[in-house]
Design a protein around this motif. Structure first.
Motif, PDB file in Angstrom:
ATOM      1  N   THR A   1       0.850  -1.190   0.000  1.00  0.00           N
ATOM      2  CA  THR A   1       0.000   0.000   0.000  1.00  0.00           C
ATOM      3  C   THR A   1       0.893   1.251   0.000  1.00  0.00           C
ATOM      4  OG1 THR A   1      -0.113   0.247   2.399  1.00  0.00           O
ATOM      5  CG2 THR A   1      -1.753  -1.209   1.364  1.00  0.00           C
TER       6      THR A   1
ATOM      7  N   LYS B   1       0.583   3.725   1.928  1.00  0.00           N
ATOM      8  CA  LYS B   1       0.891   4.052   3.327  1.00  0.00           C
ATOM      9  C   LYS B   1       2.103   3.256   3.801  1.00  0.00           C
ATOM     10  CE  LYS B   1      -1.099   4.517   7.914  1.00  0.00           C
ATOM     11  NZ  LYS B   1      -2.256   4.312   8.767  1.00  0.00           N
TER      12      LYS B   1
ATOM     13  N   LYS C   1      -2.240  14.258  10.481  1.00  0.00           N
ATOM     14  CA  LYS C   1      -3.379  13.518   9.947  1.00  0.00           C
ATOM     15  C   LYS C   1      -2.914  12.784   8.695  1.00  0.00           C
ATOM     16  CE  LYS C   1      -8.071  14.324   8.309  1.00  0.00           C
ATOM     17  NZ  LYS C   1      -9.035  15.347   7.905  1.00  0.00           N
ATOM     18  N   VAL C   2      -3.390  11.560   8.525  1.00  0.00           N
ATOM     19  CA  VAL C   2      -3.009  10.739   7.383  1.00  0.00           C
ATOM     20  C   VAL C   2      -4.263  10.105   6.800  1.00  0.00           C
ATOM     21  CG1 VAL C   2      -1.667   8.728   6.636  1.00  0.00           C
ATOM     22  CG2 VAL C   2      -0.778  10.201   8.448  1.00  0.00           C
ATOM     23  N   GLU C   3      -4.415  10.181   5.488  1.00  0.00           N
ATOM     24  CA  GLU C   3      -5.512   9.521   4.780  1.00  0.00           C
ATOM     25  C   GLU C   3      -4.945   8.812   3.562  1.00  0.00           C
ATOM     26  OE1 GLU C   3      -8.610  12.149   3.496  1.00  0.00           O
ATOM     27  OE2 GLU C   3      -9.034  12.856   5.525  1.00  0.00           O
ATOM     28  N   GLU C   4      -5.478   7.625   3.282  1.00  0.00           N
ATOM     29  CA  GLU C   4      -5.090   6.909   2.077  1.00  0.00           C
ATOM     30  C   GLU C   4      -6.350   6.704   1.238  1.00  0.00           C
ATOM     31  OE1 GLU C   4      -2.564   2.981   0.681  1.00  0.00           O
ATOM     32  OE2 GLU C   4      -3.236   3.128   2.750  1.00  0.00           O
ATOM     33  N   THR C   5      -6.364   7.273   0.042  1.00  0.00           N
ATOM     34  CA  THR C   5      -7.502   7.122  -0.859  1.00  0.00           C
ATOM     35  C   THR C   5      -7.002   6.952  -2.283  1.00  0.00           C
ATOM     36  OG1 THR C   5      -7.660   9.528  -1.123  1.00  0.00           O
ATOM     37  CG2 THR C   5      -9.094   8.533   0.523  1.00  0.00           C
TER      38      THR C   5
ATOM     39  N   LEU D   1      -1.569   8.903  -0.842  1.00  0.00           N
ATOM     40  CA  LEU D   1      -1.477   9.180   0.584  1.00  0.00           C
ATOM     41  C   LEU D   1      -1.528  10.687   0.778  1.00  0.00           C
ATOM     42  CD1 LEU D   1      -1.073   7.668   3.286  1.00  0.00           C
ATOM     43  CD2 LEU D   1       1.357   8.236   3.102  1.00  0.00           C
ATOM     44  N   LYS D   2      -2.370  11.118   1.684  1.00  0.00           N
ATOM     45  CA  LYS D   2      -2.484  12.540   2.013  1.00  0.00           C
ATOM     46  C   LYS D   2      -2.071  12.699   3.473  1.00  0.00           C
ATOM     47  CE  LYS D   2      -6.208  13.233  -1.282  1.00  0.00           C
ATOM     48  NZ  LYS D   2      -7.584  13.634  -1.505  1.00  0.00           N
ATOM     49  N   VAL D   3      -1.134  13.617   3.695  1.00  0.00           N
ATOM     50  CA  VAL D   3      -0.653  13.860   5.057  1.00  0.00           C
ATOM     51  C   VAL D   3      -0.667  15.358   5.344  1.00  0.00           C
ATOM     52  CG1 VAL D   3       0.765  11.778   5.193  1.00  0.00           C
ATOM     53  CG2 VAL D   3       1.778  13.864   4.334  1.00  0.00           C
ATOM     54  N   TRP D   4      -0.993  15.676   6.586  1.00  0.00           N
ATOM     55  CA  TRP D   4      -1.026  17.059   7.066  1.00  0.00           C
ATOM     56  C   TRP D   4      -0.319  17.109   8.403  1.00  0.00           C
ATOM     57  CZ3 TRP D   4      -5.213  14.443   5.198  1.00  0.00           C
ATOM     58  CH2 TRP D   4      -5.886  14.990   4.110  1.00  0.00           C
TER      59      TRP D   4
END
Length: 126
Positions: A2, A4, A23-27, A31-34
């Protein structure tokens, strides 16, 4: 693997740096990180790690990293055996920039050749 998992070293570094509001999102394989780092130097460490893993222009990660204190590049705790030249080489890749560090710390330092372990030095933005 993945995305992530691929970028786990970035997430681990963020945790080690105590990134605030992380904050971490996987879509859709992205991967989106802030988060917010203490200094620009810490932000640069994260971006260097992202580039090490994904290349100079990775398209599988989006990072929005803010900096809490933009008035300095970093704050450094002196370790035994360090000199201002060694510290300048570490942060600026140029030991001759030690004078900038000295000038930013004249409230604590009277001589650029006399620094002591556990002193906190301001590493200025150049």
């Amino acid at each position: 693997m993945t995305v992530k998992t691929k970028y786990q070293p970035v997430l681990d570094l963020g945790e080690a740096l105590n990134v605030k509001d992380g904050k971490v999102e996987e879509t859709e394989n992205k991967l989106k990180v802030w988060g917010t780092t203490k200094t620009q130097y810490e932000k640069n460490l994260l971006w260097d790690k992202i580039k090490e893993i994904g290349g100079n222009n990775p398209d599988d990660i989006m990072a929005d990293i803010k900096v809490e204190d933009t008035s300095v590049y970093h704050r450094h705790i002196v370790k035994s055996g360090e000199t201002l030249g060694k510290i300048a080489k570490h942060y600026y890749k140029d030991p001759s920039k030690y004078q900038a560090i000295f000038n930013a710390n004249t409230d604590k330092l009277k001589n650029p050749d006399l620094i002591y372990p556990d002193q906190e030095l301001t590493i200025p933005n150049l």
